[in-house]
Scaffold this active site. Structure first.
Site, mmCIF file in Angstrom:
data_model
loop_
_atom_site.group_PDB
_atom_site.id
_atom_site.type_symbol
_atom_site.label_atom_id
_atom_site.label_comp_id
_atom_site.label_asym_id
_atom_site.label_seq_id
_atom_site.Cartn_x
_atom_site.Cartn_y
_atom_site.Cartn_z
ATOM 1 C CG HIS A 153 -1.650 -1.239 1.481
ATOM 2 N ND1 HIS A 153 -2.902 -1.531 0.980
ATOM 3 C CD2 HIS A 153 -1.260 -2.333 2.188
ATOM 4 C CE1 HIS A 153 -3.262 -2.747 1.385
ATOM 5 N NE2 HIS A 153 -2.285 -3.257 2.108
ATOM 6 C CB SER A 274 12.251 23.285 -14.344
ATOM 7 O OG SER A 274 11.446 24.448 -14.360
ATOM 8 C CE LYS A 280 10.839 20.055 -10.433
ATOM 9 N NZ LYS A 280 9.417 20.245 -10.514
ATOM 10 C CD GLU A 287 7.667 12.962 -14.935
ATOM 11 O OE1 GLU A 287 6.694 13.478 -14.391
ATOM 12 O OE2 GLU A 287 8.635 13.608 -15.362
#
Ligand code: ARG
Length: 457
Positions: A153, A274, A280, A287
């Site tokens: 979980h 970024s 970043k 992704e």
């Protein structure tokens, strides 16, 4: 090529909707190879004269050389790769070119070409997955002892080793390879010679062409052979499942690389920055692998929906079989390569992983197991006692093994000082030495087996 019975030519819309050359030109190598096998067989069977066979074979080589040098020309009037090649052949060698299409149809031709293309895609996926497995095994070997929290979980459950976690993905890749191998077995029958749908009256030798093209045998039913796209669906199913596994692995890296976790620093080569936030470093490759899985599953769905309800034999709907397969193959190859690089080059922050494993009472099960083993308490009761210990530790903001013995004994008098040996994360993982468990020795065993299976030792 088929204008004989028509008074008027096709409309602009007809030409455009009919043309598959914009995408099926990707089959040109397979189309040339199948044509060469076919005409050699026609020669061997005395169906086409030897000098015509030679002219056609030489001409096909010239067409292939042209395609290689300057690409396949896209002329919608020639519809597809089959007619494009035949028409260029006719320009190069004259009327003898017209004999190539004896005893075949574009229906068995495209079924053959496409099987050859998918067979290569399967072999490419297998090679990519083997490289991924090698990367996983190498990192798992390095980290057989590195302790991290194991989750259920996505909540801290029990300590595991990073090597064990990585080897879970080795197992998935092994099943993927087996699915591709299985798809290849069924794919490897040659439809050539099934002609339009019913076979042919010419005395062809289908075993000869099957063998020349590396198939195990000719297909057994001409109607099935020209209308079957199971091989493409088998490939897409294996690809979809593989993409799904890769997306799960990608998700792990995305979570691990996030600042609150800080378990991993992804390689610069597979990250982006970024344009507005200078600090970043984004896990874009991971992704996109996660995203690509959705597209690959979409490709599978597209072809399944195209094929459902089609009567025997060939229908033009089936021309739409190629774009989803080509798209899925491209996405899958990239995804496998990206995750292989990610696995090989990520820096694992093992001290952060270990510290996280110390949090969250990950060794609570070990306390319960200890009570069962040392004090012969039934597991359910041990679970209850442990719950009380966790509650107390939580109220004090300390780890289980930081509770004084007196407090533990106040919860249950059967607890003694030996319990502390069981409460460390090292003891916890070392204890889980059941077959396939997370114990470092077990992981090393499995890594050694995997290395043998991969021919690394
Ligand atoms: N371009 C076609 C395809 O990909 C080739 C087969 C055409 N056959 C036909 N009967 N029109 O499916």
């Amino acid at each position: 090529m088929w204008g004989g019975r028509f008074a008027a030519g096709p409309s602009a819309i007809m030409r455009e909707i009919n043309a598959s050359i914009p995408f099926d030109k990707a089959l040109w190598r397979q189309d040339i190879a199948a044509s060469k096998a076919h005409v050699a067989m026609l020669g061997a069977q005395g169906i086409v004269a030897a000098e015509d066979v030679k002219a056609i074979l030489d001409g096909l080589d010239r067409v292939a050389a042209e395609y290689e040098a300057s690409g396949v020309p896209e002329n919608w009037d020639l519809e597809d790769i089959h007619m494009t090649t035949e028409s260029r052949l006719a320009e190069l060698i004259g009327p003898a070119a017209g004999r190539l299409h004896t005893a075949r149809s574009r229906n068995d031709q495209v079924a053959t070409d496409f099987r050859l293309w998918v067979r290569d895609a399967i072999d490419q996926a297998d090679a990519g997955l083997e490289a991924l497995q090698k990367a996983l095994v190498a990192r798992a070997g390095e980290h057989a002892d590195s302790i991290m929290p194991g989750f259920t979980h996505l909540q801290t459950a029990q300590p595991v080793t990073l090597g064990h976690h990585l080897m879970a993905y080795y197992e998935m890749a092994a099943r993927d390879r087996s699915r591709f191998a299985d798809a290849r077995l069924r794919l490897n029958r040659c439809p050539l010679g099934s002609a339009a749908l019913a076979g042919t009256g010419f005395p062809i030798d289908r075993f000869m062409t099957a063998q020349a093209l590396g198939f195990d045998a000719p297909t057994a039913n001409s109607l099935d052979a020209v209308s079957d796209r199971d091989f493409a669906l088998d490939y897409l199913m294996a690809a979809a499942q593989c993409a799904l596994h890769l997306s799960r692995l990608a998700e792990e890296f995305i979570i691990w690389a996030s600042q609150p976790f800080g378990f991993a620093a992804l390689p610069d080569s597979l990250s982006t920055g970024s344009s507005i936030m200078p600090q970043k470093k984004n896990p874009d490759a991971a992704e996109l692998v996660r995203g690509h899985a959705g597209r690959v599953i979409g490709c599978l769905t597209a072809l399944m929906v195209t094929m459902k309800g089609l009567p025997l034999a060939y229908s033009k709907d089936m021309q739409d079989d190629k774009p989803p397969v080509f798209e899925a193959a491209g996405l899958l190859a990239l995804s496998i390569a990206a995750m292989t690089g990610m696995v090989a080059e990520t820096t694992f922050r093992t001290e952060r992983m270990r510290a996280a494993a110390e949090l969250g009472y990950a060794t609570a099960t070990d306390l319960a197991d200890w009570l069962v083993r040392q004090a012969n308490i039934p597991f359910r009761e041990a679970h209850h006692i442990t719950g009380a210990a966790v509650k107390l530790a939580e109220s004090r903001g300390v780890a289980l093994d930081k509770l004084p013995l007196a407090d533990l004994q106040a919860i249950d008098a059967r607890i003694d000082e030996r319990v502390y040996a069981a409460l460390s994360v090292e003891a916890s993982v070392a204890a889980r030495a059941s077959h396939g468990g997370t114990a470092p020795d077990e992981v090393r065993k499995r890594v050694a087996e995997a290395r043998r299976a991969l021919g690394l030792e």
